[in-house]
Enzyme design. Sequence first.
Site, PDB file in Angstrom:
ATOM      1  N   ASN A  44       0.951  -1.314   0.291  1.00  0.00           N
ATOM      2  CA  ASN A  44       0.069   0.273   0.601  1.00  0.00           C
ATOM      3  C   ASN A  44       1.093   1.690   0.141  1.00  0.00           C
ATOM      4  O   ASN A  44       1.566   1.214   0.690  1.00  0.00           O
ATOM      5  CB  ASN A  44      -0.613   0.078   0.986  1.00  0.00           C
ATOM      6  CG  ASN A  44      -0.235  -0.978   2.507  1.00  0.00           C
ATOM      7  OD1 ASN A  44       0.244  -1.001   2.799  1.00  0.00           O
ATOM      8  ND2 ASN A  44      -1.079   0.461   3.519  1.00  0.00           N
ATOM      9  N   ILE A  45       0.263   2.034  -0.499  1.00  0.00           N
ATOM     10  CA  ILE A  45       1.186   3.644  -1.169  1.00  0.00           C
ATOM     11  C   ILE A  45       0.085   4.348  -0.110  1.00  0.00           C
ATOM     12  O   ILE A  45      -0.445   4.321  -1.741  1.00  0.00           O
ATOM     13  CB  ILE A  45       1.675   3.740  -2.144  1.00  0.00           C
ATOM     14  CG1 ILE A  45       2.777   2.605  -2.575  1.00  0.00           C
ATOM     15  CG2 ILE A  45       2.541   4.749  -2.299  1.00  0.00           C
ATOM     16  CD1 ILE A  45       3.132   2.456  -3.996  1.00  0.00           C
ATOM     17  N   GLU A  46       0.754   5.257   0.721  1.00  0.00           N
ATOM     18  CA  GLU A  46      -0.755   6.146   1.082  1.00  0.00           C
ATOM     19  C   GLU A  46      -0.113   7.637   0.429  1.00  0.00           C
ATOM     20  O   GLU A  46       1.399   7.783   0.126  1.00  0.00           O
ATOM     21  CB  GLU A  46      -0.759   5.671   2.490  1.00  0.00           C
ATOM     22  CG  GLU A  46      -1.167   4.707   2.968  1.00  0.00           C
ATOM     23  CD  GLU A  46      -1.353   4.754   4.627  1.00  0.00           C
ATOM     24  OE1 GLU A  46      -1.198   5.782   5.703  1.00  0.00           O
ATOM     25  OE2 GLU A  46      -1.886   4.049   5.158  1.00  0.00           O
ATOM     26  N   CYS A  55      -4.444   0.891  -2.501  1.00  0.00           N
ATOM     27  CA  CYS A  55      -4.324  -0.762  -1.806  1.00  0.00           C
ATOM     28  C   CYS A  55      -3.041  -1.130  -2.699  1.00  0.00           C
ATOM     29  O   CYS A  55      -3.101  -1.501  -4.208  1.00  0.00           O
ATOM     30  CB  CYS A  55      -5.712  -1.321  -2.121  1.00  0.00           C
ATOM     31  SG  CYS A  55      -6.375  -0.827  -1.038  1.00  0.00           S
ATOM     32  N   GLU A  57      -2.768  -4.576  -3.043  1.00  0.00           N
ATOM     33  CA  GLU A  57      -3.562  -5.436  -4.145  1.00  0.00           C
ATOM     34  C   GLU A  57      -3.620  -4.484  -5.689  1.00  0.00           C
ATOM     35  O   GLU A  57      -3.372  -5.767  -6.446  1.00  0.00           O
ATOM     36  CB  GLU A  57      -4.667  -5.444  -3.758  1.00  0.00           C
ATOM     37  CG  GLU A  57      -5.162  -6.666  -2.417  1.00  0.00           C
ATOM     38  CD  GLU A  57      -5.390  -6.136  -1.161  1.00  0.00           C
ATOM     39  OE1 GLU A  57      -4.779  -5.054  -1.307  1.00  0.00           O
ATOM     40  OE2 GLU A  57      -5.926  -6.481  -0.731  1.00  0.00           O
ATOM     41  N   CYS A  93     -10.248  -5.101   0.341  1.00  0.00           N
ATOM     42  CA  CYS A  93     -11.170  -4.323   0.520  1.00  0.00           C
ATOM     43  C   CYS A  93     -12.409  -4.362  -0.809  1.00  0.00           C
ATOM     44  O   CYS A  93     -12.253  -4.840  -1.517  1.00  0.00           O
ATOM     45  CB  CYS A  93     -10.575  -2.904   0.319  1.00  0.00           C
ATOM     46  SG  CYS A  93      -9.952  -2.223  -0.879  1.00  0.00           S
ATOM     47  N   CYS A  96     -10.790  -2.928  -4.118  1.00  0.00           N
ATOM     48  CA  CYS A  96     -10.013  -4.769  -5.229  1.00  0.00           C
ATOM     49  C   CYS A  96     -10.582  -5.277  -5.128  1.00  0.00           C
ATOM     50  O   CYS A  96     -10.249  -6.092  -6.665  1.00  0.00           O
ATOM     51  CB  CYS A  96      -8.643  -4.538  -3.329  1.00  0.00           C
ATOM     52  SG  CYS A  96      -7.527  -3.265  -3.482  1.00  0.00           S
TER      53      CYS A  96
HETATM   54  N1  THU Z   1      -5.132  -1.542   1.798  1.00  0.00           N
HETATM   55  C1  THU Z   1      -4.711  -2.642   1.462  1.00  0.00           C
HETATM   56  O1  THU Z   1      -3.278  -2.144   1.150  1.00  0.00           O
HETATM   57  N2  THU Z   1      -5.730  -3.242   0.493  1.00  0.00           N
HETATM   58  C2  THU Z   1      -6.550  -3.344   1.806  1.00  0.00           C
HETATM   59  O2  THU Z   1      -7.238  -4.195   0.613  1.00  0.00           O
HETATM   60  C3  THU Z   1      -7.208  -2.797   2.479  1.00  0.00           C
HETATM   61  C4  THU Z   1      -6.713  -1.134   2.719  1.00  0.00           C
HETATM   62  C5  THU Z   1      -4.582   0.426   3.015  1.00  0.00           C
HETATM   63  C6  THU Z   1      -4.855   1.324   2.580  1.00  0.00           C
HETATM   64  C7  THU Z   1      -4.662   2.029   3.813  1.00  0.00           C
HETATM   65  O3  THU Z   1      -3.301   2.426   3.164  1.00  0.00           O
HETATM   66  C8  THU Z   1      -4.002   1.179   4.899  1.00  0.00           C
HETATM   67  O4  THU Z   1      -3.812  -0.056   4.029  1.00  0.00           O
HETATM   68  C9  THU Z   1      -5.449   1.467   5.789  1.00  0.00           C
HETATM   69  O5  THU Z   1      -6.627   1.465   5.235  1.00  0.00           O
END
Ligand code: THU
Length: 136
Positions: A44-46, A55, A57, A93, A96
Amino acid sequence: MIIDYVSLIRIAFEARERSLCPYSGFAVGAAVLCKSGEVYTGCNIECGSYSATVCAERVAIFKALSEGETDFTAIAIVGGNVDDEITDYCPPCGTCRQVLSEYCDADDFEIILAKSLDEYEIYSLSQLLPLAFTFA
Ligand code: THU
């Protein structure tokens, strides 16, 4: 299957190490196995503009798609608080799930949710996203 699922989970754990999650502190790693035998990873890259966060995935599947991969066998997913041992599964999520459903087979594609190398569960997209939206 060219590599085994335990190896795919290990790769997802390695990808999780590269998570950029300064806002949530929740680190996710994913590894997509293609029918070609290639594996593409994602974390995940915020972003400070939160909705731009991606996300793990989707990073993994978009990397694969953008390299021309079209057929997918499985995705391994691991996630949890960045400094903690993983104690729970991290199911993908809804967004995804929708993306995976557009590019992966509903029944012939396996979603591996792992807590460790020897604790994991396998689902199909039809289990995780029944009645998927399609545009036809
Ligand atoms: N996140 C994912 O990488 N995959 C998911 O299916 C659910 C959420 C990440 C997004 C965000 O960076 C962190 O988890 C918290 O929501």
